[in-house]
Design an enzyme around this catalytic site. Structure first.
Site, PDB file in Angstrom:
ATOM      1  N   HIS A 157       0.239  -1.290  -0.098  1.00 41.42           N
ATOM      2  CA  HIS A 157      -0.711   0.120  -0.366  1.00 41.42           C
ATOM      3  C   HIS A 157       1.256   1.013   0.293  1.00 41.42           C
ATOM      4  O   HIS A 157       1.150   2.084  -0.205  1.00 41.42           O
ATOM      5  CB  HIS A 157      -0.700  -0.428   0.677  1.00 41.42           C
ATOM      6  CG  HIS A 157      -1.654  -0.286   1.331  1.00 41.42           C
ATOM      7  ND1 HIS A 157      -3.390  -0.622   0.370  1.00 41.42           N
ATOM      8  CD2 HIS A 157      -2.118  -2.485   1.096  1.00 41.42           C
ATOM      9  CE1 HIS A 157      -4.258  -2.220   0.234  1.00 41.42           C
ATOM     10  NE2 HIS A 157      -3.213  -2.863   1.111  1.00 41.42           N
ATOM     11  N   ASP A 365       3.555   9.317  -1.696  1.00 41.09           N
ATOM     12  CA  ASP A 365       2.640   8.268  -0.567  1.00 41.09           C
ATOM     13  C   ASP A 365       2.266   7.543  -1.337  1.00 41.09           C
ATOM     14  O   ASP A 365       2.638   7.469  -3.142  1.00 41.09           O
ATOM     15  CB  ASP A 365       1.241   9.172  -0.783  1.00 41.09           C
ATOM     16  CG  ASP A 365       0.335   9.018   0.563  1.00 41.09           C
ATOM     17  OD1 ASP A 365       0.130   7.932   0.622  1.00 41.09           O
ATOM     18  OD2 ASP A 365      -0.597   9.772   0.415  1.00 41.09           O
TER      19      ASP A 365
HETATM   20  P1  ADQ Z   1      -2.751   5.924   4.416  1.00 41.35           P
HETATM   21  O1  ADQ Z   1      -1.087   7.005   4.714  1.00 41.35           O
HETATM   22  O2  ADQ Z   1      -3.602   6.240   6.110  1.00 41.35           O
HETATM   23  O3  ADQ Z   1      -3.133   4.805   3.605  1.00 41.35           O
HETATM   24  P2  ADQ Z   1      -5.046   8.239   2.372  1.00 41.35           P
HETATM   25  O4  ADQ Z   1      -4.461   6.600   1.690  1.00 41.35           O
HETATM   26  O5  ADQ Z   1      -4.411   9.488   2.589  1.00 41.35           O
HETATM   27  O6  ADQ Z   1      -3.386   6.820   3.703  1.00 41.35           O
HETATM   28  O7  ADQ Z   1      -5.486   7.672   3.434  1.00 41.35           O
HETATM   29  C1  ADQ Z   1      -6.441   6.128   4.751  1.00 41.35           C
HETATM   30  C2  ADQ Z   1      -7.995   6.742   4.801  1.00 41.35           C
HETATM   31  O8  ADQ Z   1      -8.033   7.575   6.014  1.00 41.35           O
HETATM   32  C3  ADQ Z   1      -8.900   7.840   3.432  1.00 41.35           C
HETATM   33  O9  ADQ Z   1      -9.955   7.161   3.866  1.00 41.35           O
HETATM   34  C4  ADQ Z   1      -9.062   8.898   4.127  1.00 41.35           C
HETATM   35  O10 ADQ Z   1     -10.519   9.087   4.669  1.00 41.35           O
HETATM   36  C5  ADQ Z   1      -9.286   8.993   6.378  1.00 41.35           C
HETATM   37  N1  ADQ Z   1      -9.064   9.630   7.074  1.00 41.35           N
HETATM   38  C6  ADQ Z   1      -7.330  10.364   6.623  1.00 41.35           C
HETATM   39  N2  ADQ Z   1      -7.205  11.294   8.041  1.00 41.35           N
HETATM   40  C7  ADQ Z   1      -8.480  11.364   8.127  1.00 41.35           C
HETATM   41  C8  ADQ Z   1      -9.473  12.051   9.497  1.00 41.35           C
HETATM   42  N3  ADQ Z   1      -8.710  13.480   9.972  1.00 41.35           N
HETATM   43  N4  ADQ Z   1     -10.990  11.865   9.647  1.00 41.35           N
HETATM   44  C9  ADQ Z   1     -11.125  10.511   9.544  1.00 41.35           C
HETATM   45  N5  ADQ Z   1     -10.727  10.088   8.450  1.00 41.35           N
HETATM   46  C10 ADQ Z   1      -9.300  10.162   7.727  1.00 41.35           C
HETATM   47  C11 ADQ Z   1      -2.021   4.242   2.820  1.00 41.35           C
HETATM   48  C12 ADQ Z   1      -1.517   4.792   2.476  1.00 41.35           C
HETATM   49  C13 ADQ Z   1      -1.655   5.755   1.327  1.00 41.35           C
HETATM   50  C14 ADQ Z   1      -2.674   4.459   0.079  1.00 41.35           C
HETATM   51  C15 ADQ Z   1      -3.982   3.874   1.775  1.00 41.35           C
HETATM   52  C16 ADQ Z   1      -4.571   2.958   0.674  1.00 41.35           C
HETATM   53  O11 ADQ Z   1      -0.196   4.928   3.116  1.00 41.35           O
HETATM   54  O12 ADQ Z   1      -0.865   5.876   0.046  1.00 41.35           O
HETATM   55  O13 ADQ Z   1      -3.181   5.426  -0.632  1.00 41.35           O
HETATM   56  O14 ADQ Z   1      -3.116   2.555   2.082  1.00 41.35           O
HETATM   57  O15 ADQ Z   1      -4.043   1.488   0.003  1.00 41.35           O
END
Ligand code: ADQ
Length: 465
Positions: A157, A365
């Site tokens: 991921h 990311d």
């Molecule tokens: P993350 O680093 O967690 O995931 P991201 O893909 O942007 O990053 O977000 C994951 C989820 O968390 C999103 O659905 C978002 O809505 C939720 N989220 C973020 N901030 C939030 C907040 N303040 N309140 C509530 N919800 C929040 C990892 C990788 C990413 C990759 C994903 C999926 O780092 O690059 O996109 O896995 O593969």
């Protein structure tokens, strides 16, 4: 349909409540687990004094989860240690933040072995096994050593680092070699795949064939690019639901005619939060006519708080937001609203819809789902503009966003000014193109792509409930 066993560090079972508050990934995996009568295996998030391997089975919304507790030392060395203090920074190109300790490697190996031993009795002939993310790279090999010859896939991921960075990991060779236990290895983008292929070509003398297979010492894996999507249709509906509508109205009222720029992230150094604040500060300093006309809402719930680098970034953001507010605020206007907590998905969808600009500035990311959710939440008649870092995997699929280099405060400031003043017709055209992409390559598509590689014989498709 063959039974699917999903393995991830943490298991997030679907809940019985409405889908509005659940992650798209959970929902998509749940759909395929439900249909195949599968199991989702992983760490419960809980602690036990001594590892027992006792599995806690639960069924929730038709999905069976199987979770185990870990010892405090496992959590320290495997999770906080090798996963979050070694691999996470290294794979996000931040070698100087990575900590290389043999104890972490031992803990990582130990937990992967424990997972394999505990999972082994659950695997039956013909099951498909799908392992997720950097916490569990060696799991496939541990299973093979125990006689598992099922099809096993792995999906990363996060980014795969360039070869020259990867070799700074003392056990890089062992770690990468262990990936050859998998039949399929999936990445979000061509960039991450290329870095992986560079490594196996140069360091392992592996043979890379035209059909995407990689052969090394008699083992063959298929390396695929398979960018994760969101359930764009459902997210768009969520954004028009009652909770989101109420939230959107509240935000518009509280914006009081000012243009809202929104950022939503876990509080993590990979997300470029400091750079975002600096870019916004530059906007206020150089486009003085925008002062009092805009504000930045940054929602960033703390994560991994036991790790020192995370404490440091939090302190630095506290200071930066204070500095910007101190410098520019008036009695009637606060330029930065900085909120350290998470919100339910449907509330977030309403906030996105009320925003003029979604500002997503990761320095690195794997994908970035927030960028996609921001777009899916917009009102087609009056959509906000996505400003997105080139260095998010999502940029490869979203060329109609305003793309920026987050290391440059000037570029961020220019992009914000451009987005805030963009004519309606251009906003609509960009949004339509982005949304079409999200609908086409959504989470069901992603799942189908990976499953087709994992089980090439299958013709079945998964429908989200
Ligand atoms: P993350 O680093 O967690 O995931 P991201 O893909 O942007 O990053 O977000 C994951 C989820 O968390 C999103 O659905 C978002 O809505 C939720 N989220 C973020 N901030 C939030 C907040 N303040 N309140 C509530 N919800 C929040 C990892 C990788 C990413 C990759 C994903 C999926 O780092 O690059 O996109 O896995 O593969």
């Amino acid at each position: 349909m063959k039974r699917l066993i999903v393995v991830s560090n943490r298991v997030s079972p679907p809940s019985e409540e409405e889908s509005g508050n659940q992650g798209g990934l959970t929902l998509a995996l749940s759909a395929v687990l439900r249909e195949s009568n599968g199991i989702w295996f992983g760490w419960s998030g809980g602690e036990t004094e001594t590892y027992t391997g006792n599995i806690n089975f639960q069924k929730s919304a038709g999905v069976t989860t199987a979770t185990v507790d870990l010892e405090p030392q496992d959590i320290h060395e495997y999770y906080d240690g090798f996963a979050n203090r070694t691999l996470w920074p290294l794979f996000h190109y931040r070698v100087s933040l990575a900590e290389f300790e043999r104890g972490f490697v031992d803990g990582y190996e130990r937990v992967n072995t424990r997972f394999a031993e505990t999972l082994l009795p659950l695997i039956t002939e013909d099951d498909l096994v799908w392992v997720h993310d950097y916490h569990l790279i060696p799991l496939g090999q541990r299973l093979r050593e125990r006689g598992v010859d099922n099809r096993i896939g792995f999906f990363l991921h996060i980014p795969w680092p360039p070869m020259r960075l990867m070799v700074s990991l003392p056990n890089h060779q062992e770690l990468v070699e262990s990936l050859f236990a998998y039949d399929v290895v999936g990445f979000h983008t061509e960039d991450w795949l290329d870095s992986f292929l560079d490594y196996v070509r140069a360091q392992m003398d592996a043979e890379i064939r035209d059909d995407g297979t990689v052969v090394w010492r008699g083992r063959t894996l298929r390396a695929v690019v398979c960018p994760i999507g969101i359930d764009a249709r459902a997210y768009a509906e969520t954004a028009q639901g009652e909770t989101a509508r109420t939230m959107c109205r509240q935000m518009q009222a509280s914006a009081d005619g000012r243009g809202m720029i929104v950022g939503v992230d876990r509080l993590d150094y990979s997300k470029g939060l400091q750079e975002r604040f600096l870019g916004y500060e530059r906007l206020l300093a150089t486009r003085t006519e925008l002062q009092e006309q805009v504000f930045l809402l940054q929602i960033a719930p703390p994560s991994r708080e036991s790790v020192q680098t995370y404490q440091e970034i939090r302190a630095s953001l506290d200071a930066l937001s204070g500095r910007i507010n101190g410098e520019f605020a008036s009695v009637e206007w606060v330029p930065v609203r900085y909120v350290n907590k998470g919100y339910p998905r449907d509330v977030l969808a309403g906030i996105y819809r009320a925003a003029k600009v979604g500002l997503v500035t990761p320095l690195r990311d794997g994908m970035n789902l927030v960028a996609k959710e921001f777009v899916a939440a917009q009102d087609p008649e009056d959509p906000g503009v996505l400003v997105l870092s080139h260095f998010a995997g999502a940029a490869a699929q979203m060329p109609e966003a305003v793309l920026i280099n987050p290391y440059s405060p000037e570029e961020i400031a220019d992009a914000l000014a451009h987005a805030l003043t963009m004519p309606l017709a251009e906003r609509q055209a960009r949004w339509r193109a982005l949304m079409d992409g999200l609908l086409e390559e959504d989470v069901t598509w992603w799942l189908g792509q990976f499953m087709a590689a994992l089980d090439p014989g299958t013709t079945e498709t998964v429908e989200l409930a």
